[in-house]
Design a protein around this motif. Sequence first.
Motif, PDB file in Angstrom:
ATOM      1  N   LYS A 184     -15.580  11.807  -3.324  1.00  0.00           N
ATOM      2  CA  LYS A 184     -15.569  10.353  -3.138  1.00  0.00           C
ATOM      3  C   LYS A 184     -15.923   9.606  -4.423  1.00  0.00           C
ATOM      4  O   LYS A 184     -15.938   8.374  -4.436  1.00  0.00           O
ATOM      5  CB  LYS A 184     -16.575   9.983  -2.044  1.00  0.00           C
ATOM      6  CG  LYS A 184     -16.158  10.437  -0.659  1.00  0.00           C
ATOM      7  CD  LYS A 184     -16.058   9.266   0.273  1.00  0.00           C
ATOM      8  CE  LYS A 184     -15.496   9.696   1.621  1.00  0.00           C
ATOM      9  NZ  LYS A 184     -15.283   8.561   2.513  1.00  0.00           N
ATOM     10  N   THR A 205       0.846  -1.202   0.000  1.00  0.00           N
ATOM     11  CA  THR A 205       0.000   0.000   0.000  1.00  0.00           C
ATOM     12  C   THR A 205       0.869   1.235   0.000  1.00  0.00           C
ATOM     13  O   THR A 205       1.788   1.362   0.807  1.00  0.00           O
ATOM     14  CB  THR A 205      -0.923   0.017   1.236  1.00  0.00           C
ATOM     15  OG1 THR A 205      -1.843  -1.070   1.149  1.00  0.00           O
ATOM     16  CG2 THR A 205      -1.711   1.323   1.294  1.00  0.00           C
ATOM     17  N   CYS A 250      -5.408   9.463   0.394  1.00  0.00           N
ATOM     18  CA  CYS A 250      -5.734   8.550  -0.687  1.00  0.00           C
ATOM     19  C   CYS A 250      -4.684   7.444  -0.684  1.00  0.00           C
ATOM     20  O   CYS A 250      -3.494   7.711  -0.440  1.00  0.00           O
ATOM     21  CB  CYS A 250      -5.711   9.306  -2.020  1.00  0.00           C
ATOM     22  SG  CYS A 250      -6.528   8.455  -3.360  1.00  0.00           S
ATOM     23  N   TYR A 264     -10.219  10.647  -8.249  1.00  0.00           N
ATOM     24  CA  TYR A 264     -11.401  10.875  -7.427  1.00  0.00           C
ATOM     25  C   TYR A 264     -11.817  12.330  -7.561  1.00  0.00           C
ATOM     26  O   TYR A 264     -10.978  13.229  -7.520  1.00  0.00           O
ATOM     27  CB  TYR A 264     -11.079  10.663  -5.937  1.00  0.00           C
ATOM     28  CG  TYR A 264     -10.920   9.246  -5.491  1.00  0.00           C
ATOM     29  CD1 TYR A 264      -9.672   8.620  -5.543  1.00  0.00           C
ATOM     30  CD2 TYR A 264     -11.989   8.527  -4.985  1.00  0.00           C
ATOM     31  CE1 TYR A 264      -9.508   7.320  -5.116  1.00  0.00           C
ATOM     32  CE2 TYR A 264     -11.831   7.216  -4.546  1.00  0.00           C
ATOM     33  CZ  TYR A 264     -10.593   6.628  -4.618  1.00  0.00           C
ATOM     34  OH  TYR A 264     -10.430   5.339  -4.179  1.00  0.00           O
ATOM     35  N   GLN A 309      -5.934  -1.180  -6.785  1.00  0.00           N
ATOM     36  CA  GLN A 309      -7.143  -0.684  -6.139  1.00  0.00           C
ATOM     37  C   GLN A 309      -6.806   0.638  -5.451  1.00  0.00           C
ATOM     38  O   GLN A 309      -5.643   0.923  -5.166  1.00  0.00           O
ATOM     39  CB  GLN A 309      -7.646  -1.686  -5.089  1.00  0.00           C
ATOM     40  CG  GLN A 309      -7.882  -3.091  -5.619  1.00  0.00           C
ATOM     41  CD  GLN A 309      -9.156  -3.190  -6.403  1.00  0.00           C
ATOM     42  OE1 GLN A 309     -10.172  -2.630  -6.013  1.00  0.00           O
ATOM     43  NE2 GLN A 309      -9.116  -3.908  -7.531  1.00  0.00           N
ATOM     44  N   SER A 310      -7.840   1.402  -5.149  1.00  0.00           N
ATOM     45  CA  SER A 310      -7.603   2.669  -4.467  1.00  0.00           C
ATOM     46  C   SER A 310      -8.688   2.928  -3.443  1.00  0.00           C
ATOM     47  O   SER A 310      -9.817   2.435  -3.574  1.00  0.00           O
ATOM     48  CB  SER A 310      -7.553   3.807  -5.487  1.00  0.00           C
ATOM     49  OG  SER A 310      -7.244   5.031  -4.857  1.00  0.00           O
ATOM     50  N   ARG A 311      -8.328   3.671  -2.422  1.00  0.00           N
ATOM     51  CA  ARG A 311      -9.268   4.078  -1.370  1.00  0.00           C
ATOM     52  C   ARG A 311      -9.045   5.543  -1.061  1.00  0.00           C
ATOM     53  O   ARG A 311      -7.897   6.007  -1.042  1.00  0.00           O
ATOM     54  CB  ARG A 311      -9.007   3.278  -0.076  1.00  0.00           C
ATOM     55  CG  ARG A 311      -9.220   1.788  -0.179  1.00  0.00           C
ATOM     56  CD  ARG A 311      -8.697   1.112   1.076  1.00  0.00           C
ATOM     57  NE  ARG A 311      -7.248   0.962   1.067  1.00  0.00           N
ATOM     58  CZ  ARG A 311      -6.477   1.203   2.125  1.00  0.00           C
ATOM     59  NH1 ARG A 311      -6.992   1.638   3.270  1.00  0.00           N
ATOM     60  NH2 ARG A 311      -5.169   1.016   2.056  1.00  0.00           N
ATOM     61  N   ARG A 312     -10.145   6.231  -0.797  1.00  0.00           N
ATOM     62  CA  ARG A 312     -10.026   7.624  -0.356  1.00  0.00           C
ATOM     63  C   ARG A 312     -10.972   7.798   0.831  1.00  0.00           C
ATOM     64  O   ARG A 312     -12.135   8.150   0.659  1.00  0.00           O
ATOM     65  CB  ARG A 312     -10.373   8.606  -1.470  1.00  0.00           C
ATOM     66  CG  ARG A 312     -10.037  10.051  -1.065  1.00  0.00           C
ATOM     67  CD  ARG A 312     -10.368  11.041  -2.161  1.00  0.00           C
ATOM     68  NE  ARG A 312      -9.921  12.385  -1.773  1.00  0.00           N
ATOM     69  CZ  ARG A 312     -10.175  13.474  -2.479  1.00  0.00           C
ATOM     70  NH1 ARG A 312     -10.880  13.396  -3.604  1.00  0.00           N
ATOM     71  NH2 ARG A 312      -9.747  14.645  -2.062  1.00  0.00           N
ATOM     72  N   PRO A 313     -10.482   7.574   2.032  1.00  0.00           N
ATOM     73  CA  PRO A 313     -11.352   7.625   3.213  1.00  0.00           C
ATOM     74  C   PRO A 313     -11.828   9.022   3.566  1.00  0.00           C
ATOM     75  O   PRO A 313     -12.880   9.165   4.203  1.00  0.00           O
ATOM     76  CB  PRO A 313     -10.465   7.057   4.336  1.00  0.00           C
ATOM     77  CG  PRO A 313      -9.059   7.257   3.855  1.00  0.00           C
ATOM     78  CD  PRO A 313      -9.106   7.182   2.359  1.00  0.00           C
TER      79      PRO A 313
END
Lengths: 110, 110
Positions: free
Chosen positions: A52, A20, A74, A49, A65-69
Motif C-alpha cells: 500500500k 478511470t 489498482c 506501489y 491520481q491512483s488507488r490500490r484498494p
Amino acid sequence: DAMVIQNPRYQVTQFGKPVTLSCSQTLNHNVMYWYQQKSSQAPKLLFHYYDKDFNNEADTPDNFQSRRPNTSFCFLDIRSPGLGDAAMYLCATSRVDEQFFGPGTRLTVL
Amino acid sequence: SQKIEQNSEALNIQEGKTATLTCNYTNYSPAYLQWYRQDPGRGPVFLLLIRENEKEKRKERLKVTFDTTLKQSLFHITASQPADSATYLCALGRDDKIIFGKGTRLHILP
C-alpha cells in the motif's frame, strides 16, 4: 492463467471529463506500476506501489491520481483529461526484478 | 537527470544474421538492467535481466552484456528470424523503480 488484466482496452473520453482505468492481477505480486506510453516513446513511470506504500514520480502531473484498494487491483484516475493525455497506459506488476505487463489501455481524448 | 539512449530508431538486419542493439545510460547507477520486447499495440514482454555484478547473460538465441564502466549494454539476437521483428526496450532498475528507454525498432528482412 495468472496474468495482468487491464480494462477497458480502449477508452474514449471528452476533454475535461474524468476517467478511470483499471488493472487487476492474479500474480499476487506486491509491486504494481502505472506507465504512460506515447507513440514511439519510452514508457514513462507515473507511480508505483509496494503493497500500500505509494510512490509518486516527481514529474507526474497532479491531474493523475491512483488507488490500490487491495493487492489485486489498482486504478488510475485522470481528473481532467487534456489532449496531451492521449496515450497508452500500461499497468505492470513485479517479482524479483522482472515486470509483467498488462496489454494496456489506449486512451483517446476528444 | 537520468537518461537512457538506445541506438537508432530502426535497425534492418538480414535474416540469419546477428542483430546487435545498444543501450547507453547516464546519471544513473542501476542495480540491474533488463531487456523487453514490445509488439505494436501491446505491453512489453520481459526477455532478460542482467545485474550490475554480471558481465554477460544468455538465453537461447539472446545474449546481453553489461559494462558498468562504459554505462552500456549490448543486446544480441543470433540467427535472427522475421518473427524477431519488434521494438526492443532497455530498462534500468534499482530497488522497485524501473525506467525505460524509448526502444529500437528491429526489422528482420527475409
